[in-house]
Write a protein that holds these residues in place. Structure first.
Motif: not given
Length: 852
Positions: A12-33
């Motif tokens: 039948g008809d098809v679709c691509i479902d994009w899901l996005q959700w927020p993430t919390k900041p981490e205590d260490e790691g790369l700057n963006w994390k």
């Protein structure tokens, strides 16, 4: 389910479902994390998701198109959907084992993006099987229906007749695919649509009022509006949210509709219990439905029978999907698919079913006000009422719609519809900030019927944290300034950010004449303002509830009723107009007639059920110690019988409440000895009638011999001149054979059972004599057959046998046969006996009354 040999094709008809959700900041790691972020993932949607569900649900070979590297396919090539997820409480009921549980669900649907022009989707369908046993089509109206090159081979091969499950979306019954399938595969076709799509396409079907109204309106639309071209479907399944579905089928040219529903909910209630939204609900429903159909048909079931069994699976699977959401950790999609279908099979919610009444006409979809409660195959509403009080309404009425509004519960269809209408109004008003003037509703009922309680519970069930209750009795107001003072209190609460729920009790009382208060409410209701001296004050957002005191129904208040008691004469109409009655009612947005625990006319057939539910609710609130660990009530049978069957409570609900409070109920069981004194009972009911109901079993038992003798004497009178005077059965009671005496006694013992079979009961005689009663011919026939069956069992236990020739000494009788085999002459013996039941009972101090 175990793996099966059939092959299923899903496309039948098809679709691509994009899901996005927020993430919390981490205590260490790369700057963006170290910052709040967003995660995204692409998942197969549409027919691809349905195919995944089918593989898990069935264990059967499922063939479907394939789509690789979906995260690299741009929207200019294939349709994309976008959704934002958040963690939500598992359930709105923050109690029990799941009170701290959080799951991902959709917070915001951001819509679709797709090809501006038609483009060829990069799908491969190399394993398409022209010999498939089942084809499942997901037609979302996005091009598949008009592209024959994408249709599965099994429906294009003229020699093949697979079972076709067609999941259809708007626009309904349009396009080349529908034309092809309906023409070539109608006999094995199962169409699945949503009620909302039917409504959006022009079918007028009510929502969230009562299952009976929704169902009968659907049947009417299919019969007289031809159901948008769906009325010829061999099998049509219509989803009403997550709470119900209708299976419509045509057999031998006759349409049959069956309603499947959750008795404890109305359409839309389930999703209010689980915050957030979910996608894939229709796919889960169709996957479970198709899986069950495939298995049942493979085992030899007829398609229509298989569909009926499959609807429950579909409802339970889609509900389980909503419960689980996208999971508790990092979102998975679909989440624990195997668990969704396994849980729905092993521990699904209770889904009741009933055949829908088709007693409609072209002018009226529901002329007889069809009520599911009356469809229950139980001979006595009284017995159901006893079960409600003892075990609760869910156990006693597990196949009957129950309106749940906080602590308020009702099975009365009229009340359910009115309460749902008010609830829908309140929810819309409270959830939308665009409403600035008050919402005005009215409630009517006899004193003590529970007017304030009912509306309060509805408001609490919608938004208990925002509603604040105020009550004013206008019969106690002396001047207009009292009303102005009341409006100031309403305004103060509104300024605090609350929504005042304001009861104006006895708004229809006199003030400078009949209905004198009405004109002072017109401006507050219409403009949301009231005047004090020369200053106009805004009231703010509030809910104004006008509770009738003089008039116990809206029809009586407005003169709008169909009967003479509610219709005004010309003088009354003029008065009503002069006091601004029509202007007042035009500003109301809804009303409720609350029936209370007393019977309201001969057409009120379920008052004992209302009474039982009210009694159960009050006992749960006030004397929890009377219930065991299973929530079963410990109560004397006589007390329960009297509370349920007493003719009326003088002050309605207040009287039942008072009797409970006046009784000594500190122990573990409500015994007769713990009831209030007779003088106290007289304040609230007919004490003499109540007392006789308490001991009716004892009285009836004590009257057993008198009843048996009366039965025998009636028999002698009826058979005089027919049977010889010397016949053993024609002797006076004092000279009658012991065995024949015992037969009459056993007949007396069955009187209550017989009455219950034809929805009748006993009242103790109050006054000079019993009210005369006569059974209908249909009831006589039922009771006579019961008497014959009792007699056959009795004679069989005595060693007697049936044969054509009678032989008393050899214990042979030609009458030891089924009712249908008896001659009319012999049947008349039993008919005459049961016609005399009211006469027998009158001699014992009882009179027959109809329970419904």
């Amino acid at each position: 389910m175990e793996s099966k040999s059939p092959t299923i094709v899903v496309t039948g008809d098809v679709c691509i479902d994009w899901l996005q959700w927020p993430t919390k900041p981490e205590d260490e790691g790369l700057n963006w994390k170290l910052y709040v972020g967003t995660r995204m993932t692409a998942k197969p949607g549409g027919a691809l998701l349905l195919a995944d569900f089918m593989r898990t649900a069935t264990g059967i070979t499922v063939v479907s198109p394939q789509l690789k590297n979906i995260d690299k396919i741009p929207p200019k090539v294939l349709l994309h959907s976008n959704a934002e997820l958040e963690l939500f409480p598992y359930s709105a009921d923050r109690k029990g084992v799941d009170k701290d549980r959080m799951v991902y669900r959709i917070n915001r649907c951001r819509g679709f993006t797709g090809p501006i022009e038609d483009s060829h989707a990069p799908l491969s369908f190399e394993d398409d099987d022209s010999h498939a046993d089942m084809v499942v089509l997901d037609d979302a109206g996005n091009g598949f229906r008009d592209d024959e090159t994408r249709w599965p081979l099994a429906i294009q091969d003229e020699g093949r007749k697979p079972t076709v499950v067609y999941k259809m979306h708007r626009p309904l019954t349009s396009g080349d695919l529908w034309e092809h399938v309906s023409r070539n595969h109608s006999e094995r076709l199962v169409v699945v649509v949503t009620a909302d799509d039917l409504r959006a396409s022009g079918m007028n079907i009510s929502r969230s009022l009562s299952w009976e109204r929704t169902a009968t309106e659907f049947v009417w639309q299919m019969a007289y509006n031809k159901g948008l071209g769906l009325s010829g479907c061999t099998n049509l399944v219509v989803r009403f949210g997550l709470e119900g579905a209708i299976h419509y089928t045509v057999e031998g040219g006759h349409a049959i509709s069956r309603l499947y529903f959750d008795p404890t909910m109305s359409e839309g209630d389930f999703t209010h219990n689980y915050p957030g939204k979910m996608q894939g609900i229709s796919s889960a429903f169709v996957a479970a439905l198709a899986a069950r159909i495939a298995v049942q048909c493979d085992q030899g079931d007829l398609l229509s029978d298989a569909v009926g069994k499959a609807v429950r699976d579909g409802l339970n699977a889609s509900r389980e999907l909503v419960r689980r959401g996208f999971g508790e950790g990092e979102p998975e999609y679909p989440c624990s698919v195997a668990g969704i279908f396994l849980a729905s099979e092993q521990s699904g919610d209770h889904i009741a079913d009933v055949e829908i009444s088709d007693q409609n006409t072209a002018e009226d979809a529901d002329p007889l006000s069809w009520c599911i409660l009356k469809e229950i195959n139980d001979p006595v509403l009284e017995h159901i009422a006893y079960g409600i009080v003892k075990e609760g309404e869910t156990a006693a009425l597990n196949n009957v719609p129950i309106g749940n509004f906080g602590k308020l519960k009702t099975v009365d269809r009229n009340e359910i519809e009115s309460f749902h209408s008010i609830k829908n109004l309140m929810r819309e008003y409270i959830e939308s900030e665009s409403y600035t003037r008050p919402l005005s509703i009215a409630v009517f009922g006899s004193p003590g019927s529970g007017k304030s309680f009912g509306i309060t519970e509805i408001a609490k069930s919608v938004a208990s944290d925002r509603v604040k209750i105020l009550k004013f009795n206008l019969s106690q107001f002396d001047s207009k300034s009292d009303l102005i003072s009341a409006f100031h209190k309403v305004r103060d609460l509104a300024l605090e950010g609350k929504i005042p729920l304001v009861f104006f009790d006895e708004f229809d009382s006199e003030f400078n004449g009949e209905l004198g208060w009405l004109k002072y409410f017109l401006e507050p209701m219409q403009d949301g303002k009231f005047m004090e001296r020369e200053t106009m004050h805004p009231i703010g957002r509030s809910i104004l509830v006008f509770a009738g005191g003089i008039n116990n129904t809206f029809e009586k208040f407005s003169g709008d009723g169909a009967d003479d008691t509610a219709t005004m004469n010309s003088e009354e109409k003029k008065t009503y107009k002069d006091v601004k009655g029509p202007d007042f009612t035009s500003r109301l947005r809804g009303y409720v007639n609350i029936r209370g625990p007393n019977q309201r006319g001969s057409g009120d057939t379920v008052f004992v059920i209302r009474r039982a539910m009210l009694l159960r609710s009050l006992l749960e609130q006030k004397v929890d110690n009377l219930f065991d660990s299973r929530k079963h009530l410990r109560i004397d049978d006589g007390v329960l019988r009297a509370l349920i069957n007493v003719k009326s409570y003088k002050h309605g609900t207040r009287s039942i409440e008072a009797i409970i409070e006046m009784s000594m109920l500190n122990g573990r069981r409500w015994e007769q000895a713990y009831l209030p004194a007779k003088e106290q009972l007289k304040l609230h009911l007919d004490e003499e009638s109540f007392s006789r109901l308490l001991v009716s079993d004892v009285i009836l038992g004590a009257s057993r011999e008198r009843l048996a003798e009366a039965i025998h004497e009636r028999y002698r009178t009826d058979q005089k001149g027919i049977k010889a005077a010397g016949d053993p059965s024609m002797q006076p009671w004092s000279e009658l054979d012991f065995g024949l005496k015992e037969s009459n006694r056993k007949q007396a013992d069955q009187i209550q059972e017989k009455l219950q079979r034809v929805r009748c009961g006993l009242y103790p005689v109050v006054g000079e004599g019993a009210i005369s009663y006569e059974f209908t011919p249909e009831e006589v026939e039922i009771l006579a057959e019961m008497e014959h069956e009792r007699w056959v069992l009795e004679r069989g236990a005595d060693g007697r046998v049936g044969d054509e020739t009678r032989d008393v000494d050899a214990k042979i009788s030609p009458h030891l046969c089924s009712w249908d085999e008896l001659t009319e002459e012999v049947k008349e013996y039993d008919r005459q006996t049961v016609r005399g039941i009211p006469e027998f009972l009158a001699k014992a101090g009882f009179e027959v009354h109809r329970m419904d």
